[in-house]
Design a protein around this motif. Structure first.
Motif, short mmCIF file in Angstrom:
data_model
loop_
_atom_site.label_atom_id
_atom_site.label_comp_id
_atom_site.label_asym_id
_atom_site.label_seq_id
_atom_site.Cartn_x
_atom_site.Cartn_y
_atom_site.Cartn_z
N LEU A 228 0.83 -1.21 0.00
CA LEU A 228 0.00 0.00 0.00
C LEU A 228 0.86 1.26 0.00
N ALA A 229 1.97 1.24 0.75
CA ALA A 229 2.86 2.40 0.75
C ALA A 229 3.51 2.61 -0.61
N ALA A 230 3.93 1.52 -1.25
CA ALA A 230 4.52 1.63 -2.58
C ALA A 230 3.51 2.17 -3.59
N LEU A 231 2.28 1.65 -3.53
CA LEU A 231 1.24 2.13 -4.45
C LEU A 231 0.86 3.57 -4.15
N ALA A 232 0.80 3.95 -2.87
CA ALA A 232 0.47 5.33 -2.53
C ALA A 232 1.50 6.29 -3.09
N THR A 233 2.78 5.91 -3.03
CA THR A 233 3.83 6.77 -3.59
C THR A 233 3.66 6.92 -5.09
N LEU A 234 3.45 5.81 -5.79
CA LEU A 234 3.29 5.87 -7.25
C LEU A 234 2.03 6.63 -7.64
N GLU A 235 0.91 6.33 -6.97
CA GLU A 235 -0.35 6.96 -7.33
C GLU A 235 -0.32 8.46 -7.09
N PHE A 236 0.23 8.88 -5.96
CA PHE A 236 0.32 10.31 -5.69
C PHE A 236 1.18 11.01 -6.74
N THR A 237 2.28 10.37 -7.13
CA THR A 237 3.15 10.97 -8.14
C THR A 237 2.43 11.09 -9.47
N TRP A 238 1.72 10.05 -9.89
CA TRP A 238 1.02 10.07 -11.18
C TRP A 238 -0.11 11.09 -11.19
N ILE A 239 -0.92 11.11 -10.13
CA ILE A 239 -2.04 12.06 -10.08
C ILE A 239 -1.53 13.48 -9.93
N TYR A 240 -0.49 13.65 -9.15
CA TYR A 240 0.09 14.98 -8.96
C TYR A 240 0.61 15.55 -10.27
N ASN A 241 1.22 14.72 -11.09
CA ASN A 241 1.81 15.18 -12.35
C ASN A 241 0.81 15.21 -13.50
N ASP A 242 -0.44 14.86 -13.27
CA ASP A 242 -1.42 14.83 -14.35
C ASP A 242 -1.71 16.24 -14.86
N PHE A 243 -1.78 16.35 -16.17
CA PHE A 243 -2.08 17.62 -16.81
C PHE A 243 -3.24 17.51 -17.80
N LEU A 244 -3.42 16.32 -18.38
CA LEU A 244 -4.41 16.13 -19.44
C LEU A 244 -5.82 16.33 -18.92
N TRP A 245 -6.18 15.62 -17.83
CA TRP A 245 -7.56 15.67 -17.35
C TRP A 245 -7.93 17.06 -16.86
N ALA A 246 -7.01 17.74 -16.21
CA ALA A 246 -7.30 19.10 -15.75
C ALA A 246 -7.52 20.04 -16.92
N LEU A 247 -6.77 19.84 -17.97
CA LEU A 247 -6.91 20.69 -19.15
C LEU A 247 -8.27 20.49 -19.82
N ILE A 248 -8.84 19.30 -19.71
CA ILE A 248 -10.10 18.98 -20.39
C ILE A 248 -11.31 19.31 -19.54
N PHE A 249 -11.27 18.97 -18.24
CA PHE A 249 -12.46 19.04 -17.40
C PHE A 249 -12.52 20.26 -16.50
N ILE A 250 -11.51 21.12 -16.51
CA ILE A 250 -11.51 22.32 -15.68
C ILE A 250 -11.41 23.54 -16.59
N SER A 251 -12.38 24.43 -16.44
CA SER A 251 -12.35 25.68 -17.21
C SER A 251 -12.07 26.89 -16.34
N ASN A 252 -12.33 26.78 -15.04
CA ASN A 252 -12.06 27.88 -14.12
C ASN A 252 -10.58 27.90 -13.78
N PRO A 253 -9.86 28.99 -14.06
CA PRO A 253 -8.41 29.02 -13.78
C PRO A 253 -8.08 28.85 -12.31
N ASP A 254 -8.99 29.22 -11.42
CA ASP A 254 -8.72 29.11 -9.99
C ASP A 254 -8.78 27.67 -9.48
#
Length: 309
Positions: A228-254
């Motif tokens: 669980l600790a290994a997966l938590a580290t990987l998952e947090f890194t992947w979600i933290y670095n995500d840019f695609l989904w935010a660019l598509i589903f978020i229109s409010n700059p804030d």
């Protein structure tokens, strides 16, 4: 060189062969080659980061005149303060935590449920269910961008969950998408990890009257802490670095995550790449900190079971 003498079971002396100095085993070929190769590979991976750190400590005028690989006249941390204030990184970092932390917790919780049912309860169709989870990782995210965009525009949200009327343009959209796309990988890893646990532990718990929830929550889940600790580290890194989904589903700059804050450092006609490098280093620091905090559990989760046949 003297010979040792010992007494036999008949009482008579018995001479032992003379002691000789053991010759040192010859050093294997390639004993220095592997460390040198690994060092070269590590430096190759770290070279862009080291160059970004080096550039962020130098004024743009100096690198524009002498190049990025020249000897610096002076080094300063002025760009880091400027990058943090001009990009509004504090607000974006809060947005990222509001997205990443719930997504990681819910993903691991649901994945552990599914993995426990597949690997320990031996439910019908468990192998097929695991194959479906695994096959979901093979689906490119770009394939369902348009269907998800149309779906999120129609799903309503209550006013206390978001200031937007639908799932679109809310943190919930990014949380749901990340949970859906990360579930397959987590179920695959946890189910394989749970299969390595001794079944005698659960059998003893069943004999003592433990129910399914007790078997999962109080017995199996604590044993899965390294995974669980290994997966938590990987998952947090992947979600933290995500840019695609935010660019598509978020229109409010804030509401944009921290990866989007780097766009605020790019000018319309001119971009100070040293300032952009300082912002990139600041964005990468939280993931490095998370890895350092969970490093022991992360390595234990990756290496546990490596010596089993």
């Amino acid at each position: 060189m003297t010979a040792d003498v010992r007494t036999t079971h008949h009482g008579g002396p018995q001479a032992l062969p003379p002691r000789t100095h053991r010759s040192r085993a010859p050093r294997r070929r390639g004993a220095f080659g592997v460390p040198l190769f690994l060092t070269a590979v590590s430096l190759a991976f770290l070279a862009p980061l080291l160059l970004a750190v080096y550039a962020s400590l130098r004024p743009y005028e100096e690198t524009a005149e002498n190049g990025y690989f020249s000897w610096p006249d002076r080094l300063s941390f002025d760009y880091y303060n400027q990058a943090y204030t001009e990009s509004g990184m504090g607000r974006y970092f809060t947005n990222t935590l509001l997205i990443a932390v719930p997504a990681v917790i819910v993903t691991l919780f649901l994945a552990s449920f599914a993995a426990f049912a597949i690997s320990r309860l031996r439910i019908r169709g468990g192998v097929i269910l695991l194959m479906l989870f695994t096959a979901g990782n093979l689906l490119p995210p770009q394939v369902i961008v348009t269907p998800l965009y149309a779906l999120f525009l129609k799903i309503p949200l209550p006013w206390w969950m978001s200031d937007s009327l639908t799932l679109y343009d809310s943190f919930w959209a990014l949380i749901v998408v990340n949970i859906g796309f990360q579930m397959g990988f987590c179920v695959f890893v946890l189910s394989n990890f749970m299969r390595t646990l001794p079944r005698e532990i659960l059998e003893a718990a069943i004999v003592d009257g433990a129910g399914v929830w007790t078997q999962f929550w109080r017995i199996t889940l604590p044993l899965c802490r390294p995974a669980l600790a290994a997966l938590a580290t990987l998952e947090f890194t992947w979600i933290y670095n995500d840019f695609l989904w935010a660019l598509i589903f978020i229109s409010n700059p804030d509401k944009l995550p921290i990866t989007s804050s780097l766009n605020n450092l790019r000018g319309q006609f001119f971009t100070d790449y040293n300032l952009l490098a300082a912002g990139s280093v600041l964005v990468a620091l939280p993931t490095v900190l998370v890895f350092l905090l969970l490093q022991r559990h992360f390595i234990a989760g990756l290496t546990l079971g490596a010596g089993k046949g």
